[in-house]
Design a protein around this motif. Sequence first.
Motif, PDB file in Angstrom:
ATOM      1  N   LEU A   1       0.826  -1.209   0.000  1.00 21.10           N
ATOM      2  CA  LEU A   1       0.000   0.000   0.000  1.00 21.10           C
ATOM      3  C   LEU A   1       0.859   1.258   0.000  1.00 21.10           C
ATOM      4  O   LEU A   1       0.507   2.266  -0.624  1.00 21.10           O
ATOM      5  CB  LEU A   1      -0.931  -0.005   1.218  1.00 21.10           C
ATOM      6  N   ARG A   2       1.978   1.221   0.683  1.00 22.25           N
ATOM      7  CA  ARG A   2       2.885   2.377   0.685  1.00 22.25           C
ATOM      8  C   ARG A   2       3.432   2.633  -0.718  1.00 22.25           C
ATOM      9  O   ARG A   2       3.520   3.781  -1.175  1.00 22.25           O
ATOM     10  CB  ARG A   2       4.015   2.142   1.684  1.00 22.25           C
ATOM     11  N   ASP A   3       3.795   1.562  -1.411  1.00 22.94           N
ATOM     12  CA  ASP A   3       4.272   1.718  -2.796  1.00 22.94           C
ATOM     13  C   ASP A   3       3.157   2.214  -3.704  1.00 22.94           C
ATOM     14  O   ASP A   3       3.392   3.027  -4.609  1.00 22.94           O
ATOM     15  CB  ASP A   3       4.826   0.388  -3.311  1.00 22.94           C
ATOM     16  N   LEU A   4       1.942   1.722  -3.483  1.00 21.95           N
ATOM     17  CA  LEU A   4       0.813   2.176  -4.299  1.00 21.95           C
ATOM     18  C   LEU A   4       0.555   3.662  -4.093  1.00 21.95           C
ATOM     19  O   LEU A   4       0.304   4.402  -5.056  1.00 21.95           O
ATOM     20  CB  LEU A   4      -0.435   1.361  -3.948  1.00 21.95           C
ATOM     21  N   ALA A   5       0.630   4.118  -2.846  1.00 18.79           N
ATOM     22  CA  ALA A   5       0.433   5.542  -2.570  1.00 18.79           C
ATOM     23  C   ALA A   5       1.526   6.388  -3.215  1.00 18.79           C
ATOM     24  O   ALA A   5       1.257   7.488  -3.714  1.00 18.79           O
ATOM     25  CB  ALA A   5       0.390   5.776  -1.061  1.00 18.79           C
ATOM     26  N   ALA A   6       2.756   5.877  -3.226  1.00 12.59           N
ATOM     27  CA  ALA A   6       3.849   6.620  -3.864  1.00 12.59           C
ATOM     28  C   ALA A   6       3.640   6.711  -5.366  1.00 12.59           C
ATOM     29  O   ALA A   6       3.865   7.771  -5.977  1.00 12.59           O
ATOM     30  CB  ALA A   6       5.184   5.942  -3.539  1.00 12.59           C
ATOM     31  N   ARG A   7       3.202   5.628  -5.983  1.00 14.82           N
ATOM     32  CA  ARG A   7       2.942   5.671  -7.426  1.00 14.82           C
ATOM     33  C   ARG A   7       1.773   6.588  -7.753  1.00 14.82           C
ATOM     34  O   ARG A   7       1.779   7.288  -8.776  1.00 14.82           O
ATOM     35  CB  ARG A   7       2.675   4.253  -7.953  1.00 14.82           C
ATOM     36  N   TYR A   8       0.774   6.614  -6.889  1.00 18.50           N
ATOM     37  CA  TYR A   8      -0.342   7.516  -7.120  1.00 18.50           C
ATOM     38  C   TYR A   8       0.094   8.970  -6.969  1.00 18.50           C
ATOM     39  O   TYR A   8      -0.337   9.839  -7.731  1.00 18.50           O
ATOM     40  CB  TYR A   8      -1.482   7.209  -6.155  1.00 18.50           C
ATOM     41  N   GLY A   9       0.941   9.234  -5.998  1.00 18.79           N
ATOM     42  CA  GLY A   9       1.454  10.588  -5.853  1.00 18.79           C
ATOM     43  C   GLY A   9       2.255  11.035  -7.050  1.00 18.79           C
ATOM     44  O   GLY A   9       2.243  12.213  -7.417  1.00 18.79           O
ATOM     45  N   ALA A  10       2.952  10.110  -7.701  1.00 21.03           N
ATOM     46  CA  ALA A  10       3.717  10.465  -8.900  1.00 21.03           C
ATOM     47  C   ALA A  10       2.804  10.693 -10.092  1.00 21.03           C
ATOM     48  O   ALA A  10       3.113  11.499 -10.976  1.00 21.03           O
ATOM     49  CB  ALA A  10       4.721   9.359  -9.225  1.00 21.03           C
ATOM     50  N   SER A  11       1.647   9.995 -10.157  1.00 20.27           N
ATOM     51  CA  SER A  11       0.730  10.167 -11.283  1.00 20.27           C
ATOM     52  C   SER A  11      -0.035  11.471 -11.161  1.00 20.27           C
ATOM     53  O   SER A  11      -0.226  12.187 -12.143  1.00 20.27           O
ATOM     54  CB  SER A  11      -0.232   8.983 -11.381  1.00 20.27           C
ATOM     55  N   GLY A  12      -0.510  11.772  -9.957  1.00 18.69           N
ATOM     56  CA  GLY A  12      -1.123  13.066  -9.698  1.00 18.69           C
ATOM     57  C   GLY A  12      -2.491  13.303 -10.295  1.00 18.69           C
ATOM     58  O   GLY A  12      -2.891  14.454 -10.420  1.00 18.69           O
ATOM     59  N   SER A  13      -3.242  12.285 -10.640  1.00 17.39           N
ATOM     60  CA  SER A  13      -4.568  12.502 -11.217  1.00 17.39           C
ATOM     61  C   SER A  13      -5.465  11.312 -10.894  1.00 17.39           C
ATOM     62  O   SER A  13      -4.993  10.230 -10.561  1.00 17.39           O
ATOM     63  CB  SER A  13      -4.483  12.692 -12.741  1.00 17.39           C
ATOM     64  N   GLY A  14      -6.777  11.548 -10.997  1.00 20.23           N
ATOM     65  CA  GLY A  14      -7.723  10.468 -10.763  1.00 20.23           C
ATOM     66  C   GLY A  14      -7.947  10.200  -9.284  1.00 20.23           C
ATOM     67  O   GLY A  14      -7.525  10.952  -8.403  1.00 20.23           O
ATOM     68  N   HIS A  15      -8.628   9.109  -9.011  1.00 15.55           N
ATOM     69  CA  HIS A  15      -8.966   8.690  -7.654  1.00 15.55           C
ATOM     70  C   HIS A  15      -8.416   7.290  -7.382  1.00 15.55           C
ATOM     71  O   HIS A  15      -8.253   6.482  -8.295  1.00 15.55           O
ATOM     72  CB  HIS A  15     -10.484   8.677  -7.441  1.00 15.55           C
ATOM     73  N   VAL A  16      -8.172   7.034  -6.122  1.00 14.82           N
ATOM     74  CA  VAL A  16      -7.835   5.680  -5.684  1.00 14.82           C
ATOM     75  C   VAL A  16      -9.145   4.987  -5.310  1.00 14.82           C
ATOM     76  O   VAL A  16      -9.900   5.483  -4.469  1.00 14.82           O
ATOM     77  CB  VAL A  16      -6.870   5.697  -4.482  1.00 14.82           C
ATOM     78  N   ARG A  17      -9.397   3.862  -5.901  1.00 13.40           N
ATOM     79  CA  ARG A  17     -10.662   3.139  -5.710  1.00 13.40           C
ATOM     80  C   ARG A  17     -10.389   1.885  -4.901  1.00 13.40           C
ATOM     81  O   ARG A  17      -9.563   1.048  -5.293  1.00 13.40           O
ATOM     82  CB  ARG A  17     -11.288   2.805  -7.060  1.00 13.40           C
ATOM     83  N   ILE A  18     -11.089   1.767  -3.779  1.00 13.56           N
ATOM     84  CA  ILE A  18     -10.979   0.592  -2.905  1.00 13.56           C
ATOM     85  C   ILE A  18     -12.266  -0.213  -3.058  1.00 13.56           C
ATOM     86  O   ILE A  18     -13.359   0.312  -2.811  1.00 13.56           O
ATOM     87  CB  ILE A  18     -10.759   1.002  -1.438  1.00 13.56           C
TER      88      ILE A  18
END
Length: 227
Positions: free
Chosen positions: A70-87
């Motif tokens: 999850l920490r790696d996923l959050a880092a990749r999302y921070g690098a993408s900078g768009s959209g939503h994280v869907r759980i």
Amino acid sequence: MRIPVKRALTSAVLVLVAGLAVSGCASLEGDAPAPMTPLSRYALQVEPGLDRIALAVHDQGLSSNQHAALRDLAARYGASGSGHVRIESPAGDDPVAVQQAYAVRSFLQSAGVPEDRIQMAAYNAPDPRAPVLAGFETIRAQVPDCSAEVRNMGGRASNQSSGGFGCAINANMAAQIADPRDILGARPMTPADSGRAAVVFANYRQGEISSTPQEPLVKGRISGAVE
């Protein structure tokens, strides 16, 4: 000067054959559409993608490996900078699965994902204890399949490029681009440091030195160097 009849007929036949050959080549090249340039044929493009992980449901909660994922996923999302994280949690009446989905949400928030960027949903699963899914939509560079391109290297009466020319170069570029969003357009530039520029111009107008003063050297080394 009289030219023998046989030689004249032979010359006429050769000229006629050459003319037919040239006209035949012209008709063949005129019927086929002109090939595009390598830049337009293999232009860099993007395609939608999905960055998602599956987390097994445990009675004791998230494991250390799931925390790292999850920490790696959050880092990749921070690098993408768009959209939503869907759980997405499995639909059903399993309270442990629902509890784990909210635990994923809390961990992502602590990892830096804004609360308004997280969406909760349920999906139809064959087992109420199916994994909890977490991910976001992204884009990736489209890499052309150069092995499937037609490469006719036979002779032709034109200067057009052959099929497949430029495919390998664009494929390598697409595979090496760190952020595929750069293909869509240039990134916005940050504002210039106008304060520093104003100081330089003010010193210049007053006839003073406008460059930054250099530190004195001590024994051939800069005095502020860390030993």
